[in-house]
Design a protein around this motif. Structure first.
Motif, PDB file in Angstrom:
ATOM      1  N   UNK A  92       0.837  -1.205   0.000  1.00 10.58           N
ATOM      2  CA  UNK A  92       0.000   0.000   0.000  1.00 10.58           C
ATOM      3  C   UNK A  92       0.866   1.248   0.000  1.00 10.58           C
ATOM      4  N   UNK A  93       1.948   1.230   0.759  1.00 10.31           N
ATOM      5  CA  UNK A  93       2.850   2.377   0.801  1.00 10.31           C
ATOM      6  C   UNK A  93       3.464   2.659  -0.567  1.00 10.31           C
ATOM      7  N   UNK A  94       3.708   1.617  -1.347  1.00 14.44           N
ATOM      8  CA  UNK A  94       4.404   1.767  -2.624  1.00 14.44           C
ATOM      9  C   UNK A  94       3.470   1.936  -3.816  1.00 14.44           C
ATOM     10  N   UNK A  97      -1.576   6.245  -6.710  1.00 17.78           N
ATOM     11  CA  UNK A  97      -3.004   6.324  -7.025  1.00 17.78           C
ATOM     12  C   UNK A  97      -3.243   5.738  -8.415  1.00 17.78           C
ATOM     13  N   UNK A  98      -4.325   4.963  -8.535  1.00 20.92           N
ATOM     14  CA  UNK A  98      -4.631   4.347  -9.814  1.00 20.92           C
ATOM     15  C   UNK A  98      -3.699   3.214 -10.187  1.00 20.92           C
ATOM     16  N   UNK A  99      -3.064   2.590  -9.200  1.00 20.73           N
ATOM     17  CA  UNK A  99      -2.062   1.559  -9.450  1.00 20.73           C
ATOM     18  C   UNK A  99      -2.659   0.325 -10.105  1.00 20.73           C
ATOM     19  N   UNK A 100      -1.851  -0.312 -10.950  1.00 14.75           N
ATOM     20  CA  UNK A 100      -2.144  -1.649 -11.433  1.00 14.75           C
ATOM     21  C   UNK A 100      -1.415  -2.627 -10.522  1.00 14.75           C
ATOM     22  N   UNK A 118      -7.460  -0.616   0.476  1.00 16.42           N
ATOM     23  CA  UNK A 118      -6.795   0.533   1.095  1.00 16.42           C
ATOM     24  C   UNK A 118      -6.189   1.491   0.085  1.00 16.42           C
ATOM     25  N   UNK A 119      -6.082   1.070  -1.173  1.00 18.88           N
ATOM     26  CA  UNK A 119      -5.508   1.932  -2.202  1.00 18.88           C
ATOM     27  C   UNK A 119      -6.568   2.817  -2.838  1.00 18.88           C
ATOM     28  N   UNK A 120      -6.130   3.636  -3.759  1.00 19.63           N
ATOM     29  CA  UNK A 120      -7.034   4.550  -4.469  1.00 19.63           C
ATOM     30  C   UNK A 120      -7.054   4.205  -5.945  1.00 19.63           C
ATOM     31  N   UNK A 121      -8.223   3.762  -6.413  1.00 17.95           N
ATOM     32  CA  UNK A 121      -8.385   3.484  -7.834  1.00 17.95           C
ATOM     33  C   UNK A 121      -7.549   2.333  -8.339  1.00 17.95           C
ATOM     34  N   UNK A 122      -7.315   1.322  -7.494  1.00 13.57           N
ATOM     35  CA  UNK A 122      -6.484   0.186  -7.876  1.00 13.57           C
ATOM     36  C   UNK A 122      -7.190  -0.681  -8.921  1.00 13.57           C
ATOM     37  N   UNK A 123      -6.441  -1.082  -9.936  1.00 11.51           N
ATOM     38  CA  UNK A 123      -6.877  -2.111 -10.873  1.00 11.51           C
ATOM     39  C   UNK A 123      -6.186  -3.397 -10.478  1.00 11.51           C
ATOM     40  N   UNK A 124      -6.973  -4.424 -10.165  1.00 13.00           N
ATOM     41  CA  UNK A 124      -6.432  -5.625  -9.531  1.00 13.00           C
ATOM     42  C   UNK A 124      -6.548  -6.850 -10.429  1.00 13.00           C
ATOM     43  N   UNK A 125      -5.425  -7.567 -10.539  1.00 15.35           N
ATOM     44  CA  UNK A 125      -5.374  -8.840 -11.243  1.00 15.35           C
ATOM     45  C   UNK A 125      -4.756  -9.872 -10.301  1.00 15.35           C
ATOM     46  N   UNK A 126      -5.190 -11.129 -10.411  1.00 17.92           N
ATOM     47  CA  UNK A 126      -4.681 -12.169  -9.524  1.00 17.92           C
ATOM     48  C   UNK A 126      -4.640 -13.503 -10.255  1.00 17.92           C
ATOM     49  N   UNK A 165       2.748  -3.075 -14.676  1.00 24.69           N
ATOM     50  CA  UNK A 165       2.368  -3.378 -13.297  1.00 24.69           C
ATOM     51  C   UNK A 165       3.138  -2.496 -12.314  1.00 24.69           C
ATOM     52  N   UNK A 166       2.411  -1.772 -11.497  1.00 28.79           N
ATOM     53  CA  UNK A 166       3.040  -0.896 -10.507  1.00 28.79           C
ATOM     54  C   UNK A 166       3.468  -1.658  -9.254  1.00 28.79           C
TER      55      UNK A 166
END
Length: 263
Positions: A92-94, A97-100, A118-126, A165-166
């Motif tokens: 989360x620290x790293x 905003x808008x992280x992939x 907890x992030x802002x505007x995260x795009x999530x893949x798993x 990927x961020x």
């Protein structure tokens, strides 16, 4: 004509006593969770029997408290440990905003979900190789519009994510093969071996993740992996050998260690 009478639920004190006799260290807390989760007296008795027999509490009640979130955990799926909250904190620290964000070997999806929450505007893949984990993660990540893929590490990811990927998180197995039999029975008997066994020195999967990370990370992106304090030097060497700038962080209270590689 005989009439049947319903059998009352066991008392809280009875449940605590049975759990304590079975070796449950946190018997009172577990009793409360089982009583809250049981819809009927019969269900409660069944749940207590399964816990006494050694099934993980989380598999019995169907969820785990992780980073303050109630996350579903199906039977046979790896149960997130509290120490892994350090991995989430650092991610989360790293994460900008808008992280992939990509969560490899995601299990029930807890790490990626907690980062997205907890992030802002995260795009999530798993991704995960275990079909049961993929199904569980799919349900958990749906509220966050997360994308879950079945397959080995990077293999099922969309090619368009390369270099984009961020934050890449991977709580891969890091128990040495020879030490798996020393794990608590509720782990080695009820969680998939693929989520526990990290190979001869415990770092086989970590090295595979590190080797290909630079291809997927954006410039300045970070790879974060949980490991043990005894494996830090070897893990950092793996990150450096993959062309990443390595660092490590430790939390004494959680008993947790995370290595970080920056592209």
């Amino acid at each position: 004509m005989s009439t049947s009478r319903s059998i009352p639920a066991p008392s809280r004190n009875t449940v605590v006593s049975e759990l304590r006799a079975a070796g449950c260290v946190f018997a009172e807390d577990e009793a409360r969770l089982l009583i809250e989760a049981a819809a009927t007296p019969t269900a409660l008795r069944s749940m207590v029997r399964r816990r006494v027999a050694g099934l993980p509490l989380e598999h019995i009640v169907g969820w785990v408290d992780f980073c303050g979130l109630r996350i579903s955990v199906d039977p046979g799926v790896f149960v997130p440990r509290r120490r892994t909250e350090l991995l989430v904190d650092r991610a989360v620290e790293l994460a900008p905003d808008g992280a992939t964000v990509v969560d490899l070997a995601c299990g029930c999806g807890a790490v990626g979900l907690a980062v997205a929450a907890r992030g802002r505007g995260v795009t999530l893949h798993a991704t995960d190789i275990d079909p049961a984990a993929v199904r569980c993660a799919g349900r958990n990540l749906e509220p966050y519009n997360g994308h879950v893929y079945a397959g080995d590490l990077y293999d099922p990811l969309p090619p368009g994510l390369r270099g984009q990927v961020d934050v890449l998180v991977a709580n891969v197995p890091y128990v040495p093969s020879a030490a798996v039999d020393l794990l608590p029975p509720e782990a080695r008997l009820h969680e998939p071996l693929v989520a526990l066994d990290g190979g001869a020195d415990g770092l086989d999967i970590l090295r595979r993740v590190a080797a290909d990370a630079a291809d997927w990370l954006a410039p300045g992106g970070h790879l974060l992996l949980e490991t043990s304090v005894d494996q830090v030097d070897a893990a950092l060497a793996a990150l450096a050998g993959a062309g990443l700038t390595p660092a490590a962080t430790h939390d004494e209270e959680l008993g947790a260690t995370v290595v970080i590689g920056r592209r």
